[in-house]
Design a protein around this motif. Structure first.
Motif, PDB file in Angstrom:
ATOM      1  N   GLN A   1      46.535  28.974  40.163  1.00 23.14           N
ATOM      2  CA  GLN A   1      45.857  30.063  39.817  1.00 23.14           C
ATOM      3  C   GLN A   1      44.607  30.306  40.610  1.00 23.14           C
ATOM      4  O   GLN A   1      43.985  29.142  40.779  1.00 23.14           O
ATOM      5  CB  GLN A   1      45.773  30.438  38.369  1.00 23.14           C
ATOM      6  N   GLY A   2      44.172  31.787  40.990  1.00 20.02           N
ATOM      7  CA  GLY A   2      43.176  31.835  41.641  1.00 20.02           C
ATOM      8  C   GLY A   2      42.443  33.021  41.093  1.00 20.02           C
ATOM      9  O   GLY A   2      43.114  33.947  40.448  1.00 20.02           O
TER      10      GLY A   2
ATOM     11  N   ALA B   1      33.604  46.366  42.501  1.00 22.16           N
ATOM     12  CA  ALA B   1      33.379  45.297  43.565  1.00 22.16           C
ATOM     13  C   ALA B   1      33.181  44.024  42.681  1.00 22.16           C
ATOM     14  O   ALA B   1      33.898  42.968  43.336  1.00 22.16           O
ATOM     15  CB  ALA B   1      32.340  45.285  44.473  1.00 22.16           C
ATOM     16  N   GLU B   2      32.905  44.032  41.516  1.00 27.81           N
ATOM     17  CA  GLU B   2      32.389  42.766  40.926  1.00 27.81           C
ATOM     18  C   GLU B   2      33.614  42.563  39.766  1.00 27.81           C
ATOM     19  O   GLU B   2      33.454  41.527  38.985  1.00 27.81           O
ATOM     20  CB  GLU B   2      31.111  43.040  39.892  1.00 27.81           C
ATOM     21  N   GLU B   3      34.668  43.323  39.827  1.00 28.78           N
ATOM     22  CA  GLU B   3      35.939  43.049  38.966  1.00 28.78           C
ATOM     23  C   GLU B   3      36.599  41.768  39.434  1.00 28.78           C
ATOM     24  O   GLU B   3      36.649  41.783  40.674  1.00 28.78           O
ATOM     25  CB  GLU B   3      36.695  44.339  38.991  1.00 28.78           C
ATOM     26  N   VAL B   4      36.952  40.914  38.725  1.00 25.10           N
ATOM     27  CA  VAL B   4      37.530  39.629  39.008  1.00 25.10           C
ATOM     28  C   VAL B   4      39.228  40.020  39.024  1.00 25.10           C
ATOM     29  O   VAL B   4      39.739  40.633  38.377  1.00 25.10           O
ATOM     30  CB  VAL B   4      37.437  38.694  37.939  1.00 25.10           C
ATOM     31  N   VAL B   5      39.714  39.426  40.218  1.00 25.12           N
ATOM     32  CA  VAL B   5      41.244  39.703  40.466  1.00 25.12           C
ATOM     33  C   VAL B   5      41.849  38.532  40.257  1.00 25.12           C
ATOM     34  O   VAL B   5      41.357  37.488  40.878  1.00 25.12           O
ATOM     35  CB  VAL B   5      41.454  40.274  41.786  1.00 25.12           C
ATOM     36  N   ASP B   6      43.008  38.275  39.318  1.00 25.44           N
ATOM     37  CA  ASP B   6      43.567  37.034  38.982  1.00 25.44           C
ATOM     38  C   ASP B   6      45.023  37.373  40.183  1.00 25.44           C
ATOM     39  O   ASP B   6      45.600  37.994  40.180  1.00 25.44           O
ATOM     40  CB  ASP B   6      43.922  36.732  37.767  1.00 25.44           C
ATOM     41  N   PHE B   7      45.004  36.027  40.781  1.00 26.50           N
ATOM     42  CA  PHE B   7      46.280  35.793  41.645  1.00 26.50           C
ATOM     43  C   PHE B   7      46.745  34.405  41.604  1.00 26.50           C
ATOM     44  O   PHE B   7      46.194  33.511  40.987  1.00 26.50           O
ATOM     45  CB  PHE B   7      45.837  36.335  43.021  1.00 26.50           C
ATOM     46  N   VAL B   8      47.983  34.207  42.501  1.00 24.24           N
ATOM     47  CA  VAL B   8      48.451  33.001  42.292  1.00 24.24           C
ATOM     48  C   VAL B   8      48.472  32.553  44.004  1.00 24.24           C
ATOM     49  O   VAL B   8      48.762  33.548  44.727  1.00 24.24           O
ATOM     50  CB  VAL B   8      50.100  32.938  41.883  1.00 24.24           C
TER      51      VAL B   8
ATOM     52  N   TRP C   1      46.045  39.231  50.860  1.00 24.81           N
ATOM     53  CA  TRP C   1      44.930  39.844  50.107  1.00 24.81           C
ATOM     54  C   TRP C   1      44.786  41.279  49.847  1.00 24.81           C
ATOM     55  O   TRP C   1      44.434  41.701  48.643  1.00 24.81           O
ATOM     56  CB  TRP C   1      43.776  39.350  50.724  1.00 24.81           C
ATOM     57  N   GLN C   2      45.454  41.876  50.722  1.00 24.34           N
ATOM     58  CA  GLN C   2      45.646  43.681  50.455  1.00 24.34           C
ATOM     59  C   GLN C   2      46.655  43.480  49.091  1.00 24.34           C
ATOM     60  O   GLN C   2      46.289  44.618  48.165  1.00 24.34           O
ATOM     61  CB  GLN C   2      46.506  44.200  51.475  1.00 24.34           C
ATOM     62  N   ALA C   3      47.507  43.066  48.989  1.00 27.04           N
ATOM     63  CA  ALA C   3      48.311  42.817  47.622  1.00 27.04           C
ATOM     64  C   ALA C   3      47.665  42.552  46.472  1.00 27.04           C
ATOM     65  O   ALA C   3      47.619  43.061  45.484  1.00 27.04           O
ATOM     66  CB  ALA C   3      49.757  41.912  47.853  1.00 27.04           C
ATOM     67  N   HIS C   4      46.868  41.469  46.493  1.00 23.44           N
ATOM     68  CA  HIS C   4      46.113  41.093  45.548  1.00 23.44           C
ATOM     69  C   HIS C   4      45.194  42.127  44.885  1.00 23.44           C
ATOM     70  O   HIS C   4      44.808  42.381  43.770  1.00 23.44           O
ATOM     71  CB  HIS C   4      45.427  39.814  45.685  1.00 23.44           C
ATOM     72  N   LEU C   5      44.648  42.764  45.828  1.00 23.05           N
ATOM     73  CA  LEU C   5      43.506  43.948  45.820  1.00 23.05           C
ATOM     74  C   LEU C   5      44.429  45.064  45.075  1.00 23.05           C
ATOM     75  O   LEU C   5      43.937  45.918  44.208  1.00 23.05           O
ATOM     76  CB  LEU C   5      42.707  44.291  46.846  1.00 23.05           C
ATOM     77  N   GLU C   6      45.659  45.286  45.387  1.00 18.60           N
ATOM     78  CA  GLU C   6      46.319  46.280  45.018  1.00 18.60           C
ATOM     79  C   GLU C   6      47.058  45.941  43.737  1.00 18.60           C
ATOM     80  O   GLU C   6      47.846  47.048  43.037  1.00 18.60           O
ATOM     81  CB  GLU C   6      47.324  47.048  46.055  1.00 18.60           C
ATOM     82  N   GLY C   7      47.249  44.842  43.012  1.00 21.05           N
ATOM     83  CA  GLY C   7      47.817  44.171  42.093  1.00 21.05           C
ATOM     84  C   GLY C   7      49.399  44.264  41.953  1.00 21.05           C
ATOM     85  O   GLY C   7      49.937  44.588  41.165  1.00 21.05           O
ATOM     86  N   ARG C   8      49.891  43.898  43.290  1.00 20.03           N
ATOM     87  CA  ARG C   8      51.350  43.955  43.443  1.00 20.03           C
ATOM     88  C   ARG C   8      51.718  42.509  44.072  1.00 20.03           C
ATOM     89  O   ARG C   8      50.743  41.973  44.785  1.00 20.03           O
ATOM     90  CB  ARG C   8      51.566  45.117  44.537  1.00 20.03           C
ATOM     91  N   ALA C   9      53.047  42.404  44.149  1.00 21.66           N
ATOM     92  CA  ALA C   9      53.488  41.002  44.607  1.00 21.66           C
ATOM     93  C   ALA C   9      53.599  41.351  46.517  1.00 21.66           C
ATOM     94  O   ALA C   9      53.701  42.338  46.954  1.00 21.66           O
ATOM     95  CB  ALA C   9      54.964  40.810  44.332  1.00 21.66           C
TER      96      ALA C   9
ATOM     97  N   ALA D   1      34.136  39.490  46.945  1.00 24.30           N
ATOM     98  CA  ALA D   1      34.474  38.066  47.387  1.00 24.30           C
ATOM     99  C   ALA D   1      35.729  37.999  48.263  1.00 24.30           C
ATOM    100  O   ALA D   1      35.804  37.487  49.201  1.00 24.30           O
ATOM    101  CB  ALA D   1      34.502  36.931  46.377  1.00 24.30           C
ATOM    102  N   ILE D   2      36.876  38.490  47.727  1.00 24.87           N
ATOM    103  CA  ILE D   2      38.102  38.798  48.478  1.00 24.87           C
ATOM    104  C   ILE D   2      37.799  39.461  49.783  1.00 24.87           C
ATOM    105  O   ILE D   2      38.200  39.020  51.049  1.00 24.87           O
ATOM    106  CB  ILE D   2      39.130  39.491  47.935  1.00 24.87           C
ATOM    107  N   LEU D   3      36.865  40.443  49.849  1.00 24.92           N
ATOM    108  CA  LEU D   3      36.766  41.167  51.190  1.00 24.92           C
ATOM    109  C   LEU D   3      35.949  40.321  52.113  1.00 24.92           C
ATOM    110  O   LEU D   3      36.061  40.423  53.217  1.00 24.92           O
ATOM    111  CB  LEU D   3      35.837  42.526  51.004  1.00 24.92           C
ATOM    112  N   LEU D   4      34.681  39.699  51.520  1.00 21.11           N
ATOM    113  CA  LEU D   4      34.101  38.605  52.414  1.00 21.11           C
ATOM    114  C   LEU D   4      35.210  37.487  52.892  1.00 21.11           C
ATOM    115  O   LEU D   4      34.942  37.206  54.067  1.00 21.11           O
ATOM    116  CB  LEU D   4      33.087  38.304  51.515  1.00 21.11           C
TER     117      LEU D   4
END
Length: 160
Positions: free
Chosen positions: A111-112, A98-105, A50-58, A118-121
């Motif tokens: 896809q998510g 905080a309201e920005e949507v993060v896309d991830f796999v 989740w940290q990687a998702h928040l930072e936009g990295r693999a 919401a990620i932090l929660l």
């Protein structure tokens, strides 16, 4: 407040677990993660995801259940470090970001998308879920799990 609560609860749990003999932490359990230590490692591993998702990295993980775990003392240190990262991240997150949507796999595929808040929660809830899981395992070995309820945290840390 929730990321600070999570860090406090993790500190309480690791302090209680440190009193156990190492074999109790690594003993095979009839659970998906195999032992208390591997359950702790699962939480830490998913925190890294989740940290990687928040930072936009693999993140590099291909499973939610790594087959090996670092020793307890090492895991304790890296868990406390990532807990501090999540606290700082949450404290510095603007309401707009905080309201920005993060896309991830997802690791299992697919896809998510979630907002940053919401990620932090989810990160907070995920750790809470597995602390409860570990508390149940402690009860089975006649060890007393720590009390990590949110009201206890708020009573002990009213300014948080």
């Amino acid at each position: 407040m929730l990321t600070r609560y999570r860090a406090w609860a993790n500190t309480e749990l690791f302090a209680a677990l440190a009193k156990l003999p190492e074999p109790e932490l690594t003993k095979a359990q009839p659970i998906v993660f195999g032992s208390i230590l591997r359950t702790l490692n699962h939480v830490y591993s998913m925190d890294q995801v989740w940290q990687a998702h928040l930072e936009g990295r693999a993140h590099g993980f291909t499973t939610r259940n790594p087959t090996s775990s670092p020793p307890f003392a090492d895991l304790r240190g890296v868990q406390f470090a990532i807990d501090a990262w999540f606290i700082a991240y949450a404290e510095n997150l603007s309401a707009r970001d905080a309201e920005e949507v993060v896309d991830f796999v997802f690791i299992g595929g697919g896809q998510g998308s979630m907002t940053r808040d919401a990620i932090l929660l989810h990160v907070v809830n995920h750790a809470t879920y597995h602390r409860g899981h570990i508390a149940d395992m402690l009860n089975h070995i006649q060890a007393r799990p720590p009390t990590t309820d949110l009201p206890v945290f708020l009573q002990q840390h009213p300014s948080r």
